[in-house]
Design a protein around this motif. Structure first.
Motif, short mmCIF file in Angstrom:
data_model
loop_
_atom_site.label_atom_id
_atom_site.label_comp_id
_atom_site.label_asym_id
_atom_site.label_seq_id
_atom_site.Cartn_x
_atom_site.Cartn_y
_atom_site.Cartn_z
N ASN A 199 0.32 -6.02 8.72
CA ASN A 199 0.46 -5.24 7.79
C ASN A 199 2.24 -5.97 6.82
OD1 ASN A 199 -2.07 -4.01 7.57
ND2 ASN A 199 -0.79 -2.11 8.68
N PRO A 249 -1.89 -4.39 3.49
CA PRO A 249 -3.21 -4.58 5.03
C PRO A 249 -3.09 -6.02 5.36
CG PRO A 249 -4.23 -3.37 3.04
CD PRO A 249 -2.62 -4.10 2.50
N THR A 291 7.38 -5.92 8.32
CA THR A 291 5.62 -6.09 8.89
C THR A 291 5.13 -4.53 9.92
OG1 THR A 291 3.95 -7.52 9.23
CG2 THR A 291 6.53 -8.19 9.96
#
Length: 109
Positions: free
Chosen positions: A55, A85, A50
């Motif tokens: 994201n 996203p 991440t």
């Protein structure tokens, strides 16, 4: 002659809090996750990484479409490597079998 080293980084409290959060997140690496997205799709795959914008990268990801019938999910679509996203993430769940190895993540939450 002694040399003094100054640190301009975060305080010890901030560092320990940050390192604990990092340890918990690292404990989830390569665990199976289920991510629900704003458009109703659900992605299931291995948590790989991440970033600061939340994201998420999943490996071996499969996509499940939102079903009108709660008893049938239909066939998943294999995506492989997928980037979700952060602003599309509604919820993240760690599969129970994977969580057993996550060293107590969320045990007190």
């Amino acid at each position: 002659m002694a040399t003094m080293i100054e640190e301009n980084g975060p305080s010890t409290h901030e560092l320990s809090s940050s390192s604990k959060a990092r340890q918990k997140l690292e404990g989830l690496l390569n665990k199976n996750m289920r991510i629900r997205m704003t458009d109703g799709r659900t992605l299931v795959g291995l948590f790989l990484c991440t970033d600061r914008d939340c994201n998420v990268i999943l490996g071996s990801a499969q996509e499940f479409l939102k079903s009108t019938d709660t008893f049938s999910q239909g066939e998943p679509r294999v995506l492989g490597l997928a980037m979700i996203p952060g602003h599309h993430v509604v919820s993240i769940e760690v599969e129970v079998d994977s969580l057993d190895d996550a060293q107590g993540f969320g045990a007190n939450h």
